[in-house]
Design a protein around this motif. Structure first.
Motif, PDB file in Angstrom:
ATOM      1  N   VAL A 185       7.986 -15.779  -0.073  1.00 43.23           N
ATOM      2  CA  VAL A 185       7.330 -15.671  -1.626  1.00 43.23           C
ATOM      3  C   VAL A 185       6.373 -17.083  -1.337  1.00 43.23           C
ATOM      4  CG1 VAL A 185       7.100 -15.354  -3.983  1.00 43.23           C
ATOM      5  CG2 VAL A 185       9.011 -14.326  -2.743  1.00 43.23           C
ATOM      6  N   ALA A 186       5.073 -16.868  -1.722  1.00 43.79           N
ATOM      7  CA  ALA A 186       4.188 -17.946  -1.915  1.00 43.79           C
ATOM      8  C   ALA A 186       4.118 -18.535  -3.321  1.00 43.79           C
ATOM      9  CB  ALA A 186       2.755 -17.400  -1.406  1.00 43.79           C
ATOM     10  N   ALA A 187       3.945 -20.076  -3.380  1.00 40.68           N
ATOM     11  CA  ALA A 187       4.042 -20.593  -4.454  1.00 40.68           C
ATOM     12  C   ALA A 187       2.695 -20.104  -5.287  1.00 40.68           C
ATOM     13  CB  ALA A 187       4.181 -22.014  -4.487  1.00 40.68           C
ATOM     14  N   GLU A 188       2.891 -19.850  -6.653  1.00 39.75           N
ATOM     15  CA  GLU A 188       1.891 -19.553  -7.344  1.00 39.75           C
ATOM     16  C   GLU A 188       0.579 -20.749  -7.498  1.00 39.75           C
ATOM     17  OE1 GLU A 188       0.937 -16.870  -8.866  1.00 39.75           O
ATOM     18  OE2 GLU A 188       2.744 -15.469  -8.607  1.00 39.75           O
ATOM     19  N   LYS A 203      -2.032 -23.611   3.007  1.00 36.68           N
ATOM     20  CA  LYS A 203      -2.419 -24.368   4.019  1.00 36.68           C
ATOM     21  C   LYS A 203      -2.413 -26.102   3.662  1.00 36.68           C
ATOM     22  CE  LYS A 203      -4.069 -26.149   7.980  1.00 36.68           C
ATOM     23  NZ  LYS A 203      -3.206 -26.196   9.269  1.00 36.68           N
ATOM     24  N   CYS A 204      -3.232 -26.249   2.713  1.00 37.80           N
ATOM     25  CA  CYS A 204      -3.288 -27.620   2.347  1.00 37.80           C
ATOM     26  C   CYS A 204      -2.318 -28.119   1.386  1.00 37.80           C
ATOM     27  CB  CYS A 204      -4.650 -27.975   1.967  1.00 37.80           C
ATOM     28  SG  CYS A 204      -5.236 -27.252   0.362  1.00 37.80           S
ATOM     29  N   LYS A 205      -1.626 -27.089   0.666  1.00 35.42           N
ATOM     30  CA  LYS A 205      -0.666 -27.234  -0.334  1.00 35.42           C
ATOM     31  C   LYS A 205      -1.218 -27.874  -1.894  1.00 35.42           C
ATOM     32  CE  LYS A 205       2.368 -26.010   2.638  1.00 35.42           C
ATOM     33  NZ  LYS A 205       2.997 -24.483   2.465  1.00 35.42           N
ATOM     34  N   LYS A 206      -2.498 -28.061  -1.655  1.00 34.69           N
ATOM     35  CA  LYS A 206      -3.077 -28.282  -3.195  1.00 34.69           C
ATOM     36  C   LYS A 206      -2.949 -27.199  -4.185  1.00 34.69           C
ATOM     37  CE  LYS A 206      -6.728 -31.104  -1.053  1.00 34.69           C
ATOM     38  NZ  LYS A 206      -8.079 -31.670  -0.817  1.00 34.69           N
ATOM     39  N   THR A 207      -2.611 -27.609  -5.331  1.00 35.59           N
ATOM     40  CA  THR A 207      -2.492 -26.547  -6.514  1.00 35.59           C
ATOM     41  C   THR A 207      -3.823 -26.507  -7.199  1.00 35.59           C
ATOM     42  OG1 THR A 207      -0.334 -27.309  -6.842  1.00 35.59           O
ATOM     43  CG2 THR A 207      -1.339 -26.186  -8.772  1.00 35.59           C
ATOM     44  N   GLU A 216     -11.882 -21.976   4.837  1.00 36.86           N
ATOM     45  CA  GLU A 216     -11.663 -22.555   6.045  1.00 36.86           C
ATOM     46  C   GLU A 216     -10.062 -22.788   6.193  1.00 36.86           C
ATOM     47  OE1 GLU A 216     -15.594 -22.896   4.821  1.00 36.86           O
ATOM     48  OE2 GLU A 216     -13.737 -23.312   3.613  1.00 36.86           O
ATOM     49  N   CYS A 217      -9.323 -22.942   4.857  1.00 34.27           N
ATOM     50  CA  CYS A 217      -8.060 -23.166   5.159  1.00 34.27           C
ATOM     51  C   CYS A 217      -7.371 -21.717   5.362  1.00 34.27           C
ATOM     52  CB  CYS A 217      -7.405 -23.219   3.483  1.00 34.27           C
ATOM     53  SG  CYS A 217      -7.270 -25.077   3.206  1.00 34.27           S
ATOM     54  N   GLN A 218      -7.978 -20.558   5.002  1.00 33.50           N
ATOM     55  CA  GLN A 218      -7.161 -19.471   5.404  1.00 33.50           C
ATOM     56  C   GLN A 218      -7.302 -19.071   6.733  1.00 33.50           C
ATOM     57  OE1 GLN A 218      -9.238 -15.961   3.804  1.00 33.50           O
ATOM     58  NE2 GLN A 218      -7.528 -14.500   3.992  1.00 33.50           N
ATOM     59  N   PHE A 219      -8.618 -19.496   7.457  1.00 34.60           N
ATOM     60  CA  PHE A 219      -8.822 -19.284   8.859  1.00 34.60           C
ATOM     61  C   PHE A 219      -7.949 -20.146   9.615  1.00 34.60           C
ATOM     62  CE2 PHE A 219     -11.114 -20.258  12.776  1.00 34.60           C
ATOM     63  CZ  PHE A 219     -11.106 -19.018  13.179  1.00 34.60           C
ATOM     64  N   SER A 220      -7.646 -21.458   9.511  1.00 33.13           N
ATOM     65  CA  SER A 220      -6.923 -22.223   9.902  1.00 33.13           C
ATOM     66  C   SER A 220      -5.392 -22.162   9.842  1.00 33.13           C
ATOM     67  CB  SER A 220      -7.239 -23.830   9.669  1.00 33.13           C
ATOM     68  OG  SER A 220      -6.752 -23.837   8.262  1.00 33.13           O
ATOM     69  N   HIS A 221      -4.975 -21.173   8.882  1.00 36.67           N
ATOM     70  CA  HIS A 221      -3.623 -20.962   8.732  1.00 36.67           C
ATOM     71  C   HIS A 221      -3.125 -19.501   9.328  1.00 36.67           C
ATOM     72  CE1 HIS A 221       0.274 -20.009   6.097  1.00 36.67           C
ATOM     73  NE2 HIS A 221       0.364 -21.073   6.489  1.00 36.67           N
ATOM     74  N   TRP A 222      -4.309 -18.852   9.951  1.00 33.50           N
ATOM     75  CA  TRP A 222      -3.740 -17.358  10.093  1.00 33.50           C
ATOM     76  C   TRP A 222      -2.856 -17.243  11.243  1.00 33.50           C
ATOM     77  CZ3 TRP A 222      -3.617 -12.757   8.778  1.00 33.50           C
ATOM     78  CH2 TRP A 222      -3.600 -11.750   9.548  1.00 33.50           C
ATOM     79  N   SER A 223      -2.858 -18.552  12.112  1.00 30.36           N
ATOM     80  CA  SER A 223      -1.823 -18.286  13.234  1.00 30.36           C
ATOM     81  C   SER A 223      -0.519 -18.042  12.688  1.00 30.36           C
ATOM     82  CB  SER A 223      -2.309 -19.505  14.364  1.00 30.36           C
ATOM     83  OG  SER A 223      -2.181 -20.581  13.682  1.00 30.36           O
ATOM     84  N   ASN A 224      -0.361 -19.078  11.713  1.00 30.53           N
ATOM     85  CA  ASN A 224       1.030 -19.084  11.283  1.00 30.53           C
ATOM     86  C   ASN A 224       1.436 -17.750  10.314  1.00 30.53           C
ATOM     87  OD1 ASN A 224       1.665 -21.422  12.271  1.00 30.53           O
ATOM     88  ND2 ASN A 224       0.500 -22.592  10.531  1.00 30.53           N
ATOM     89  N   HIS A 225       0.263 -17.349   9.494  1.00 34.89           N
ATOM     90  CA  HIS A 225       0.405 -16.200   8.540  1.00 34.89           C
ATOM     91  C   HIS A 225       0.470 -14.826   9.090  1.00 34.89           C
ATOM     92  CE1 HIS A 225       0.442 -14.440   4.676  1.00 34.89           C
ATOM     93  NE2 HIS A 225      -0.743 -13.738   4.924  1.00 34.89           N
TER      94      HIS A 225
END
Length: 420
Positions: free
Chosen positions: A373-376, A381-385, A404-413
């Motif tokens: 579950v993702a934190a609200e 990616k960058c963990k910024k709220t 940009e964060c979504q694209f760079s995190h895609w390999s993990n997600h």
């Protein structure tokens, strides 16, 4: 929490927990999207003097069945808590329940943890029941229509029974399949002589409504597919190790170069083997041969279970090791190490495929949940709220602050991204 068994609701965010002291607790989330189980609230409690060793919702989630150590069968209405109790004095230990997907009020209950020749058919709406007695020990049952139940036995056969429940309940044997005529030893395979008591158990059966085929696995290493129009198997495959548990996928066979959500959906079989491997087989595929997942387990498999969206496969063995696989790549994405105790876990997926609950049937107080579950309001990616984060449009369960964060995190997600 003093939990003995647990099961997720098949549609709503609800978790049912049976307590050692008796009774059922229902926990519910107020959100439709996946949220952490720690935020779920106690919705209600069903009181009962019985402690259920197994829990199982029907297909619609309107009824909840529990099997008790003394053989008693209890069915609760999941919304009102009203219950029907059916004492069954001729069996003990660990009764299992299999709901009829074609008639949501009817279930079959049996016990394969010891020598058991009794299958109980129960209509929870009107209270009618039927005791289906056999000469051989029952290993597995599955519904193939509204009033037809397939039962596998330790003499190498499967029987199809037609059952009518009423004030005078009846059953009729409509078909008998000879699944195995050989007994397998460590060194040789030889014909099965019934009069000498040598048996090749039919360990598991699984009906596929889309294909109208019944899959069977027996101790001689064969996995066979049967049409109800024939006495002979229409497909068969032999393995070096026998299959302990069969399950059909909810979608076609994924591969690394094809999105499993695209194109024609073709069911395939996952088979948990005695040597710890898992066979993946699309029996109607022309190009894909069975392949084995070898890296997850070294002990005999107890249960394999697909997530509702088909993107994960969970497997447990008799050393209480749990492995979760991505069906996109067949990589292992989670492992719960073995405990060294020779009793397996029982597992249940939630409706969103983001949670898995684990209970242990010997009565030890072992209850775990695994969740993704993702934190609200937090970028994955960058963990910024931020209040401006947006959900992944595909799975709706994870957040990003920018493309940009979504694209760079895609390999993990991409391994765990699911389309609801």
């Amino acid at each position: 929490m003093d939990v003995r068994s647990a099961s997720f609701h098949p549609i709503e965010p609800v978790l049912a927990c049976a307590l050692f002291s008796g009774g059922i607790l229902l926990f519910k989330s107020s959100w439709k999207h996946p949220t952490s189980l720690s935020t779920w609230k106690l919705q209600c409690q069903f009181r009962s003097e019985y402690s259920a060793l197994s829990l199982n919702f029907n297909k619609s989630g309107t009824k909840l069945a529990g099997g008790c150590p003394d053989g008693t069968l209890i069915v609760w209405c999941s919304r009102t808590g009203q219950k029907r109790v059916l004492p069954v004095s001729r069996r003990l230990d660990f009764p299992l329940t299999v709901w009829n997907p074609f008639d949501l009020n009817v279930l079959a209950s049996y016990n394969n943890a010891m020598e058991g020749k009794l299958v109980v058919i129960f209509n929870a709406a009107i209270g009618h029941f039927y005791f289906l007695q056999s000469k051989e020990n029952v290993w597995c049952v599955d519904w193939i229509s509204r009033n037809r139940l397939a039962c596998s036995y330790d003499d190498g056969t499967v029987e199809i029974h037609e059952i009518e429940l009423g004030f005078i309940s009846t059953s009729n044997l409509v078909k008998k399949l000879v699944v195995s005529t050989h007994f397998t030893s460590d060194t040789q395979v030889f014909p099965y002589p019934k009069n000498r008591g040598m048996k090749s158990n039919v360990w598991s059966i699984a009906w596929n409504e889309q294909l109208q085929l019944l899959a069977t696995s027996s101790h001689d290493g064969w996995v066979k597919l049967w049409s109800m129009d024939s006495q002979d198997p229409v497909h068969m495959r032999h393995f070096s190790s026998f299959c302990c548990h069969l399950v059909w996928s909810p979608m076609e066979l994924p591969s690394s170069n094809k999105d499993p959500l695209e194109g024609e959906r073709e069911p395939y079989l996952a088979s948990g083997m005695e040597d710890g491997s898992i066979s993946i087989w699309a029996p109607l595929g022309k190009k894909l041969r069975p392949f084995l997942l070898l890296d997850g387990h070294t002990e005999q498999l107890h249960q394999v279970s697909f997530s509702p969206n088909g993107r994960y496969l969970a497997s447990t063995d008799y050393d209480r090791k749990l492995v979760i696989w991505s069906t996109k790549t067949w990589d292992i994405i989670y492992t719960l190490p073995p405990s060294g105790c020779r009793f397996p876990y029982t597992i249940s997926w939630d409706a969103t495929s983001s949670k898995l609950c684990i209970t242990e049937k010997t009565g030890l107080k072992r209850f775990l949940t695994i969740e993704y579950v993702a934190a609200e309001n937090q970028c994955a990616k960058c963990k910024k709220t931020s209040q401006n984060v947006k959900r992944c449009s595909r799975c709706r369960s994870i957040f990003y602050c920018s493309k940009e964060c979504q694209f760079s995190h895609w390999s993990n997600h991409k391994t765990v991204c699911q389309k609801n």
